[in-house]
Design an enzyme around this catalytic site. Structure first.
Site, PDB file in Angstrom:
ATOM      1  N   HIS A   1       1.641   4.568  -2.968  1.00  0.00           N
ATOM      2  CA  HIS A   1       1.945   6.163  -2.655  1.00  0.00           C
ATOM      3  C   HIS A   1       3.240   6.442  -3.225  1.00  0.00           C
ATOM      4  CE1 HIS A   1      -1.767   7.010  -0.395  1.00  0.00           C
ATOM      5  NE2 HIS A   1      -1.508   5.990   0.394  1.00  0.00           N
TER       6      HIS A   1
ATOM      7  N   GLU B   1      -4.354   8.165  -2.976  1.00  0.00           N
ATOM      8  CA  GLU B   1      -5.102   6.723  -2.537  1.00  0.00           C
ATOM      9  C   GLU B   1      -5.404   5.829  -3.442  1.00  0.00           C
ATOM     10  OE1 GLU B   1      -4.441   6.754   0.821  1.00  0.00           O
ATOM     11  OE2 GLU B   1      -5.336   4.669   1.192  1.00  0.00           O
TER      12      GLU B   1
ATOM     13  N   HIS C   1       0.741  -1.132  -0.014  1.00  0.00           N
ATOM     14  CA  HIS C   1      -0.093   0.036  -0.042  1.00  0.00           C
ATOM     15  C   HIS C   1       1.050   1.331   0.183  1.00  0.00           C
ATOM     16  CE1 HIS C   1      -3.671   2.336   1.072  1.00  0.00           C
ATOM     17  NE2 HIS C   1      -2.927   3.176   1.720  1.00  0.00           N
ATOM     18  N   GLU C   2       1.759   1.319   0.924  1.00  0.00           N
ATOM     19  CA  GLU C   2       2.594   2.466   0.859  1.00  0.00           C
ATOM     20  C   GLU C   2       3.533   2.703  -0.113  1.00  0.00           C
ATOM     21  OE1 GLU C   2       1.737   4.916   3.015  1.00  0.00           O
ATOM     22  OE2 GLU C   2       0.549   3.340   4.262  1.00  0.00           O
TER      23      GLU C   2
END
Lengths: 500, 500
Positions: free
Chosen positions: B267, B293, B263-264
């Site tokens: 980003h 996001e 997830h990170e």
């Protein structure tokens, strides 16, 4: 607001910038990604420049002048804070802000280039940066004006007020003679310690765990600091409750980490135990580089290389590397870690030859600033001097002229503080023995508290309220004196090598 | 200097402060010592205040006005930079500087208190801080003036320009209906995946090593970033070449680290691939929180939870925890990691129920700002809503209202972006399939490059030059549309649970 309140507000704002800058540097040296370094240098340049503007603002100058007119009414911590601020103010005020900013950016880039150059063992990569650093420093000396009669004395005075090449040539001369005599006797001794068991394969994680144990035992406060890995170990004050240490793990030689950690711990204990009443003021710092170094060297040598300290801790060390130290007695271990042998790397040098490393750097710096020594000649002269004083010659620049970070940060005049720290530390130890005659027993019991408290009471808590020679005089009852260090070394090495 | 050069110099100075602040925060959340937090908060307050002064200075305002008069002559990146700066300027200019500084200090302290409160599972410790945060935010809305007819719409607009409760109530309403229908069918399904093998004792170090492997495979540039451990994972842009990710290791459930890291990484890939021509300008950032996001969720769900991705990586995972996955087939593993089951912790929620967690937070925030909901009622209402939507009730505040850091940072209005990111991501995936029909094969081969390049080309490289809906329109040919997400979820879970 009173003048004092205005002063506290202004220096408090400066402190915020200092915290940000300390963290930006700490991060650069403990794992910041390579590609971000250029922008990081710009950021450091911008914030340093803002801090510079704050510390040299006309408003701050006027505030200092106003406080000076009512000097006699100020409490001592405030009076000394104003004095220190004035000294810094006058020093900084003479440099044009734009040149200051460029100098800071240059230092930051030079540190990064130095890391690459050291990794490649290639001085020529670093040479143009070092040339610029020396030339810029000379230009700064031009702005400041010479102090005590020479360019290099101007630099010495910034790290150790009042220090000159005249004093150092004399004190270093005395020490050098007695150290070299010892080094020769040791070379001729037939009672050399066995050391082969020191070099094993000591896992990094185990070294780290042992480092944490020792830091705890010495009284390092982990809630007000942390330990990280770096290339060239350092201690940094992020803020007064955040005093960080760093170390380097060499799996083939655990001594780098153990004694490096103890050394930085000595610096950190100084900063962690500054008096609460100095809080937020410019005197909330060490008295000088030499006094600071006396604390790191006190712990490294008078604690970490003491036989009774290892009577307590050798069994603990064994738990972290049981194979490596199987069947080794603590007395043999102690003789081994105190082996004295000419070597190339300053931070790995033994207690006896360490000062010779400093003297070489001192002479080269003196030549760069007071003589006609040129940057391009440094590698050759460095190697020649190592051959002359220590009888060994670096085979490449990484283990020679590139080994230390100091010059990349333009910290010329800093090195002599290390040797001064040595001399101070021996004087403090001598005085401490009068109050704590059971010094050795305390170490044997693992109770460092009274020792640390003596240092806090006599040195740490005063911060920069007292000047270096005042601290020395009040704590020991005498002035600078190399005799204590020289005779300590003679006694210790006579015992280890059974000299006569 | 031209006006453009003055603008670049001014925003470059702001960037330096942003880098320092980002690092000061990153450090607070990845290991800064406890006792230094109070001084750190002051430092953050001082520097934020300086940054605020820079971004609201009269000189900058005049510069913006001057640039606006020659707007048509500016190149697009510069024109949009001036527009964004104007928007920020007008937003900030309305807050008195002293109140802004206090607000930042409050947030910094509140984050620290929140950590303690969460550890203790005790909302009452955090309650007075949250009350102050809400009250202060309301006061700020008073300064800004309401936007789009309500206090909460004012906040929504800051994270996702143009977004309103009217739009969200409708889109969320549609989605909620279809998700809850699926959740009920799943509850009734007799074909539930076996998941017991997911919960083992997966050593932290092995999880970290696997995280590094996956980051590398997805194209994260380690020379322009690093991975650290934290309590609540985040990505941070220290500078454009230093984009850091963080994760959390739960030895009993490796999924926290693996999917959190992916997830990170999503980003971070956005920030690492911003166009070079945006360099140093205010548009060198994500287009909006929702678009940002969409990138993290794209990688977490459309890459990390794809069956073909694990055809490639399950054997690798097995190497890090061979005992745990002994005898498990990849198909069963894939069904297991896609298990959908109502749960309490948002960041550990599955793809299907995730949006319900967001809707609960959205409704509470709307009540705090547009209705008469009071801070003291939050724990009870939070728990009631979890019971209503997900059929489960938190047993303490740590797994309830205290689980997220966002409110401690006064980021009210931020949560809806997560669900929007979901909707955008499904739309991007749908459009990407037209250009990359072999999407699944690429993942099976471990070749994420074309996928990442599509995202860079259509999203990353534009930074904030294009607005969110422009990016969406240009990349997908349509406006906001929840249909793609809903039907993707229906197809996926129908397969996993053999629904009919």
């Amino acid at each position: 607001m009173t003048l004092e309140q205005q002063f506290v507000e202004h220096t408090g704002k400066m402190r915020a910038y200092q915290e940000a800058l300390a963290l930006l540097y700490w991060d650069l040296r403990t794992g910041a990604p390579k590609k971000g370094v250029d922008l990081r240098s710009e950021t450091i340049g911008t914030l340093s420049s803002e801090l510079f503007a704050l510390s040299t603002s006309d408003a701050f100058g006027e505030l200092l002048s106003a406080l000076e007119t009512e000097k006699d009414g100020l409490i001592p911590v405030m009076r000394r804070s104003v004095e220190e601020s004035r000294k810094e103010y006058d020093l900084s005020k003479k440099i044009p802000p734009e040149e200051y900013k460029e100098f800071v950016v240059l230092q930051s880039k030079a540190e990064s280039v130095w890391e690459d150059a050291k990794a490649a063992g290639d001085f020529s990569m670093f040479e143009p940066y070092l040339e610029k650093l020396v030339a810029t420093t000379k230009k700064m000396i031009g702005y400041w004006g010479e102090k005590n009669g020479s360019a290099y004395n101007t630099l010495l005075d910034q790290y150790e007020p009042g220090m000159t090449t005249e004093i150092l040539d004399k004190v270093f001369g005395e020490l050098r003679e007695r150290i070299i005599a010892l080094v020769q006797k040791i070379a001729d001794s037939e009672h050399k310690p066995q050391t082969s068991f020191l070099f094993g394969q000591f896992p990094k994680e185990a070294q780290r765990d042992f480092s944490y144990e020792i830091l705890g035992q010495l009284g390092y406060d982990f809630e007000a600091g942390r330990l990280d890995e770096t290339v060239h170990p350092f201690m940094t004050n992020i803020n007064r409750k955040d005093i960080r240490v760093t170390t380097k793990y060499d799996e083939k030689d655990f001594r780098t980490a153990v004694f490096g950690t103890i050394h930085e711990c000595g610096h950190a204990l100084y900063e962690q135990n500054l008096g609460e009443e100095l809080s937020g003021l410019p005197v909330e710092t060490g008295a000088s580089m030499g006094i600071h170094e006396s604390q790191s060297l006190f712990f490294e040598n008078f604690v970490g290389r003491n036989d009774k300290f290892w009577n307590k801790n050798f069994e603990l060390l064994k738990q972290y590397a049981p194979e490596q130290f199987k069947g080794i007695e603590v007395a043999d271990y102690w003789r081994a870690i105190n082996e004295s042998k000419p070597s190339l790397i300053r931070i790995e040098a033994d207690e006896l030859t360490y000062a010779l490393h400093i003297m070489i750097r001192y002479e080269l710096e003196k030549g760069l600033f007071n003589g006609d020594l040129e940057v391009k000649d440094l590698p050759r002269l460095w190697n020649d001097k190592y051959e002359e004083y220590l009888g060994i010659r670096p085979s490449n620049d990484a283990e020679g002229v590139l080994q230390d970070v100091h010059w990349a940060g333009a910290s010329f005049g800093y090195f002599p503080s290390y040797a001064l720290g040595y001399i101070y530390a021996a004087q403090f130890k001598n005085a401490m023995l009068k109050d704590l005659p059971d010094y050795d027993e305390l170490l044997e019991q693992g109770d460092v508290t009274p020792i640390r408290e003596w240092l806090t009471e006599n040195i740490h808590k005063h911060g920069a309220v007292k000047k270096p020679l005042e601290i020395l005089q009040d704590a020991t009852g005498e002035g600078l004196n190399a005799e204590h260090l020289a005779s300590y070394l003679e006694q210790k090495y006579t015992k280890i090598y059974q000299l006569n």
